[in-house]
Design a protein around this motif. Structure first.
Motif, mmCIF file in Angstrom:
data_model
loop_
_atom_site.group_PDB
_atom_site.id
_atom_site.type_symbol
_atom_site.label_atom_id
_atom_site.label_comp_id
_atom_site.label_asym_id
_atom_site.label_seq_id
_atom_site.Cartn_x
_atom_site.Cartn_y
_atom_site.Cartn_z
ATOM 1 N N ALA A 72 81.320 52.306 45.030
ATOM 2 C CA ALA A 72 82.594 52.286 45.741
ATOM 3 C C ALA A 72 82.628 51.218 46.827
ATOM 4 C CB ALA A 72 82.871 53.664 46.345
ATOM 5 N N ARG A 73 81.510 51.037 47.522
ATOM 6 C CA ARG A 73 81.485 50.043 48.600
ATOM 7 C C ARG A 73 81.715 48.640 48.052
ATOM 8 N NH1 ARG A 73 76.431 49.194 52.858
ATOM 9 N NH2 ARG A 73 77.498 47.708 54.237
ATOM 10 N N THR A 74 81.124 48.341 46.904
ATOM 11 C CA THR A 74 81.326 47.030 46.275
ATOM 12 C C THR A 74 82.793 46.817 45.922
ATOM 13 O OG1 THR A 74 79.091 47.014 45.358
ATOM 14 C CG2 THR A 74 80.714 45.617 44.274
ATOM 15 N N VAL A 75 83.424 47.844 45.363
ATOM 16 C CA VAL A 75 84.836 47.737 44.979
ATOM 17 C C VAL A 75 85.711 47.559 46.214
ATOM 18 C CG1 VAL A 75 86.770 48.981 43.943
ATOM 19 C CG2 VAL A 75 84.525 49.043 42.866
ATOM 20 N N ARG A 76 85.419 48.307 47.275
ATOM 21 C CA ARG A 76 86.223 48.207 48.500
ATOM 22 C C ARG A 76 86.141 46.792 49.079
ATOM 23 N NH1 ARG A 76 84.091 52.225 50.618
ATOM 24 N NH2 ARG A 76 85.500 53.804 49.796
ATOM 25 N N ARG A 77 84.954 46.219 49.073
ATOM 26 C CA ARG A 77 84.801 44.836 49.558
ATOM 27 C C ARG A 77 85.595 43.866 48.701
ATOM 28 N NH1 ARG A 77 78.338 43.977 50.876
ATOM 29 N NH2 ARG A 77 78.234 45.251 52.766
ATOM 30 N N ASN A 78 85.561 44.082 47.384
ATOM 31 C CA ASN A 78 86.266 43.176 46.487
ATOM 32 C C ASN A 78 87.770 43.265 46.646
ATOM 33 O OD1 ASN A 78 84.797 41.563 44.090
ATOM 34 N ND2 ASN A 78 83.474 43.193 44.857
ATOM 35 N N MET A 79 88.289 44.463 46.852
ATOM 36 C CA MET A 79 89.729 44.584 47.071
ATOM 37 C C MET A 79 90.148 43.891 48.370
ATOM 38 S SD MET A 79 90.930 46.014 44.419
ATOM 39 C CE MET A 79 89.566 45.272 43.498
ATOM 40 N N SER A 80 89.208 43.756 49.307
ATOM 41 C CA SER A 80 89.504 43.047 50.559
ATOM 42 C C SER A 80 89.421 41.541 50.385
ATOM 43 C CB SER A 80 88.522 43.494 51.654
ATOM 44 O OG SER A 80 88.607 44.879 51.890
ATOM 45 N N LEU A 81 88.543 41.073 49.462
ATOM 46 C CA LEU A 81 88.306 39.637 49.319
ATOM 47 C C LEU A 81 89.068 38.997 48.165
ATOM 48 C CD1 LEU A 81 84.434 39.557 49.940
ATOM 49 C CD2 LEU A 81 86.241 38.861 51.514
ATOM 50 N N LEU A 82 89.431 39.789 47.162
ATOM 51 C CA LEU A 82 90.125 39.217 46.009
ATOM 52 C C LEU A 82 91.458 38.549 46.346
ATOM 53 C CD1 LEU A 82 89.361 41.740 43.135
ATOM 54 C CD2 LEU A 82 88.950 39.284 43.092
ATOM 55 N N PRO A 83 92.159 38.962 47.438
ATOM 56 C CA PRO A 83 93.381 38.218 47.774
ATOM 57 C C PRO A 83 93.177 36.719 47.974
ATOM 58 C CG PRO A 83 93.397 40.316 48.914
ATOM 59 C CD PRO A 83 92.058 40.207 48.230
ATOM 60 N N LEU A 84 91.916 36.273 48.174
ATOM 61 C CA LEU A 84 91.670 34.831 48.241
ATOM 62 C C LEU A 84 92.119 34.148 46.951
ATOM 63 C CD1 LEU A 84 88.132 34.760 49.928
ATOM 64 C CD2 LEU A 84 90.317 34.125 50.961
ATOM 65 N N TYR A 85 92.022 34.877 45.841
ATOM 66 C CA TYR A 85 92.489 34.316 44.572
ATOM 67 C C TYR A 85 93.997 34.115 44.574
ATOM 68 C CZ TYR A 85 88.227 34.636 41.727
ATOM 69 O OH TYR A 85 86.976 34.434 41.177
ATOM 70 N N THR A 86 94.701 34.876 45.414
ATOM 71 C CA THR A 86 96.150 34.733 45.470
ATOM 72 C C THR A 86 96.547 33.351 45.984
ATOM 73 O OG1 THR A 86 96.287 37.106 45.916
ATOM 74 C CG2 THR A 86 98.269 35.828 46.292
ATOM 75 N N VAL A 87 95.733 32.822 46.895
ATOM 76 C CA VAL A 87 95.977 31.449 47.367
ATOM 77 C C VAL A 87 95.876 30.486 46.192
ATOM 78 C CG1 VAL A 87 95.169 29.636 48.920
ATOM 79 C CG2 VAL A 87 95.077 32.027 49.652
ATOM 80 N N LEU A 88 94.843 30.676 45.371
ATOM 81 C CA LEU A 88 94.686 29.840 44.183
ATOM 82 C C LEU A 88 95.880 29.982 43.256
ATOM 83 C CD1 LEU A 88 92.813 28.053 42.373
ATOM 84 C CD2 LEU A 88 91.976 30.191 41.383
ATOM 85 N N LEU A 89 96.350 31.217 43.083
ATOM 86 C CA LEU A 89 97.481 31.457 42.193
ATOM 87 C C LEU A 89 98.735 30.752 42.689
ATOM 88 C CD1 LEU A 89 98.468 32.919 39.668
ATOM 89 C CD2 LEU A 89 98.958 34.909 41.090
ATOM 90 N N GLY A 90 98.946 30.762 44.004
ATOM 91 C CA GLY A 90 100.094 30.048 44.563
ATOM 92 C C GLY A 90 100.029 28.558 44.274
ATOM 93 N N LEU A 91 98.816 27.995 44.353
ATOM 94 C CA LEU A 91 98.650 26.572 44.054
ATOM 95 C C LEU A 91 98.864 26.301 42.568
ATOM 96 C CD1 LEU A 91 95.515 25.792 46.277
ATOM 97 C CD2 LEU A 91 97.929 25.399 46.812
ATOM 98 N N VAL A 92 98.391 27.209 41.726
ATOM 99 C CA VAL A 92 98.604 27.064 40.281
ATOM 100 C C VAL A 92 100.103 27.077 39.966
ATOM 101 C CG1 VAL A 92 98.338 28.240 38.059
ATOM 102 C CG2 VAL A 92 96.382 28.007 39.591
ATOM 103 N N ALA A 93 100.834 27.976 40.617
ATOM 104 C CA ALA A 93 102.275 28.059 40.381
ATOM 105 C C ALA A 93 102.972 26.755 40.723
ATOM 106 C CB ALA A 93 102.865 29.214 41.198
ATOM 107 N N LEU A 94 102.479 26.069 41.758
ATOM 108 C CA LEU A 94 103.085 24.795 42.152
ATOM 109 C C LEU A 94 103.017 23.739 41.047
ATOM 110 C CD1 LEU A 94 101.919 24.306 45.861
ATOM 111 C CD2 LEU A 94 104.251 24.722 45.050
ATOM 112 N N LEU A 95 102.084 23.896 40.125
ATOM 113 C CA LEU A 95 101.979 22.920 39.039
ATOM 114 C C LEU A 95 103.254 22.910 38.191
ATOM 115 C CD1 LEU A 95 98.283 23.485 37.866
ATOM 116 C CD2 LEU A 95 99.166 21.733 39.413
#
Length: 528
Positions: A280-303
């Motif tokens: 559970a601790r690993t998953v909780r950390r990932n749910m906190s850090l995975l939003p970093l991928y959202t920045v990448l997704l925003g840049l991908v959308a700009l393409l």
């Protein structure tokens, strides 16, 4: 597009690298007992924060995501940015319920979400409905990854309409399928987990290079947005209303973002990645850090906006080719090869996880549950391996024999269907007394039936059914994402049915009182 030897050479070299990694992965974090399903399908449940992060990122940001999100902006403008709030919703919901679910999975030996439902509600019909819904939702999603791979190959001038006969046209995709099936069968979840490291690194390199280099060539972001706005203004109007084709009702945007976000972690392949984590601790950390991928997704959308500004005319009028053609025109040949390899890996990683997840559902929740004879750990794992190959073959046949739009339409249906399992999962996690299995089953079936009927009534540009995922429900005057309106109907039935069951003193479903049989032990009909 014309064939470029440099682009193809770089692409092929990187694909050969990850192919070797896929087979070597069976020796990486070697399984203590290779016959156990949780070793092959979940990597032994030992993945820490970093591995889980790249694995879930590889699962979330697939080839079709990298192609379809920019294609949506290319076709409809800012509407395509719905994927950004969608990601915010899915991480928030994941933070809420995934840690508890993973704790239960480790404690009770769950391999699939159906295992949890079966243990919580002790209802074979409900468990079977969850299993079938998961399988039906996964298959078109898997097919879309092969569609994304096909687009990349076509953008390089390999196969597709450039070939003289059907065998040469489909040979590249057949070879890619064969390699994917082989290393998935051999290494299980360890293969996509290891390849995800290379995939993520290449995607970040390509996207960062694109948002720096392409604007320089196009005169800066001011020029890009100005040119894109003019291109969107020239889009044709809709025949019925005369409005611009890119105009979208705000409720559609909001409900699509909300519904897509709520649905993601209900998909079997997403649960497979989560259950492979250390706890559970690993998953909780990932749910906190995975939003970093959202920045990448925003840049991908700009393409997609950049493709509009660059005046890209997609091959065969298919907007999915907008980004591959943009990268091919703007990048030097070697970097185009890197970009295409990154997109191809973004197809292979989630496709492998999806196939494993489908295999788990069949072996664990159909074969193991309904077998008349004791099921050994070895036979259960073997069934999952074989099914993982068969579902990939089915997805390949789907892609090769049907129009790509059919895969898109069925994937939209898959999103509608899978969201209807949400009441069962949330009520199973957070209450032991309120939910009635009869109400949950009825709500699920009604939600799926209504969602399918509503989607069937949406006309495609050619006048056929299943032309989209938004419609005006019978209880509102504004269009909504069909999955949300079906979920509302589903939830009303579950709530009313559960209240009626309590009023008439219907027998309550027992809370889990014992653990499921460990994955490595034989199981008869009563387990699963």
């Amino acid at each position: 597009m014309n064939f470029d030897a440099v682009t193809f050479s770089v692409f092929l070299a990187l694909l050969l690298l990850v192919t070797v990694m896929g087979f070597v992965a069976s020796r990486w974090r070697r399984a203590a007992d290779g016959d156990r399903l949780d070793e092959w399908a979940l990597g032994g449940r030992t993945f820490g924060p970093l591995i889980t992060w790249v694995l879930l990122g590889g699962d979330l940001y697939s080839a079709y995501t990298l192609i379809a999100i920019p294609a949506a902006l290319f076709s409809m403008g800012a509407f395509g940015f719905y994927a950004i709030p969608n990601a915010v919703v899915l991480y928030a919901l994941g933070f809420l319920f995934l840690p508890k679910l993973v704790s239960l999975a480790h404690k009770n030996g769950y391999v699939t979400l159906t295992d949890f439902v079966s243990d919580r509600f002790r209802s074979k019909p409900l468990s079977l409905a969850i299993t079938i819904t998961g399988l039906l939702a996964t298959m078109p999603y898997l097919a879309l990854q092969l569609v994304g791979l096909e687009v990349v190959l076509g953008a390089m001038g390999i196969g597709g309409s450039a070939a003289g006969n059907w065998f040469m046209r489909d040979l590249p995709l057949l070879l890619a399928f064969g390699v994917l099936a082989a290393y998935t069968y051999s290494s299980g979840l360890r293969a996509p987990a290891l390849i995800a490291f290379v995939k993520d690194a290449l995607v970040y390199i390509v996207v960062i290079a694109a948002v720096i280099y392409i604007p320089i060539r196009l005169g800066g972001f001011d020029s890009i947005f100005d040119a894109a706005s003019k291109a969107l203004a020239d889009k044709p109007t809709t025949p019925k209303t005369g409005d611009p084709a890119v105009a979208v009702d705000p409720t559609v945007y909001m409900t699509l973002a909300l519904g897509s976000g709520m649905a993601f972690f209900l998909y079997p392949h997403a649960i497979t990645g989560v259950f492979a984590s250390r706890g559970a601790r690993t998953v909780r950390r990932n749910m906190s850090l995975l939003p970093l991928y959202t920045v990448l997704l925003g840049l991908v959308a700009l393409l997609g906006i950049m493709a509009l500004a660059a005046g890209i005319t997609p091959r065969d009028g298919n907007p999915q080719y907008a980004v591959p053609q943009l990268l091919s025109e703007m990048f030097p040949s070697w970097l185009t090869g890197v970009a295409f390899a990154a997109i191809a890996m973004s197809a292979l990683v989630p496709a492998a996880i999806m196939a494993i997840a489908a295999g788990n559902l069949v072996s664990r929740n159909i074969y193991r549950t309904y077998s008349r004879r004791p099921v050994t750990a070895r036979s259960e794992t073997l069934v999952s391996k074989v099914v993982s190959v068969l579902v990939k073959a089915g997805a390949l046949a789907f892609v090769l024999t049907l129009d790509a739009n059919a895969a898109v339409n069925f994937q939209l249906l898959g999103g509608i269907w899978i969201l209807q399992t949400l009441p069962t999962v949330l009520l199973g996690l957070f209450t032991k007394r309120f939910a009635s299995t009869y109400a949950l089953m009825t709500g699920l079936l009604v939600g799926v039936a209504y969602g399918t009927w509503a989607a069937y009534g949406v006309e495609s540009p050619t006048g056929g059914p299943f032309g989209g995922s938004t419609a005006t429900p019978f209880f509102l005057s504004s269009p909504l994402y069909i999955a949300i309106s079906a979920l509302v109907l589903n939830s009303v039935i579950v709530t009313a049915g559960s209240l009626l069951a309590r009023m008439f003193r219907a027998p309550e479903q027992p809370a889990p009182t014992e653990q499921m049989a460990p994955v490595g032990e034989p199981a008869g009909r009563s387990t699963g």
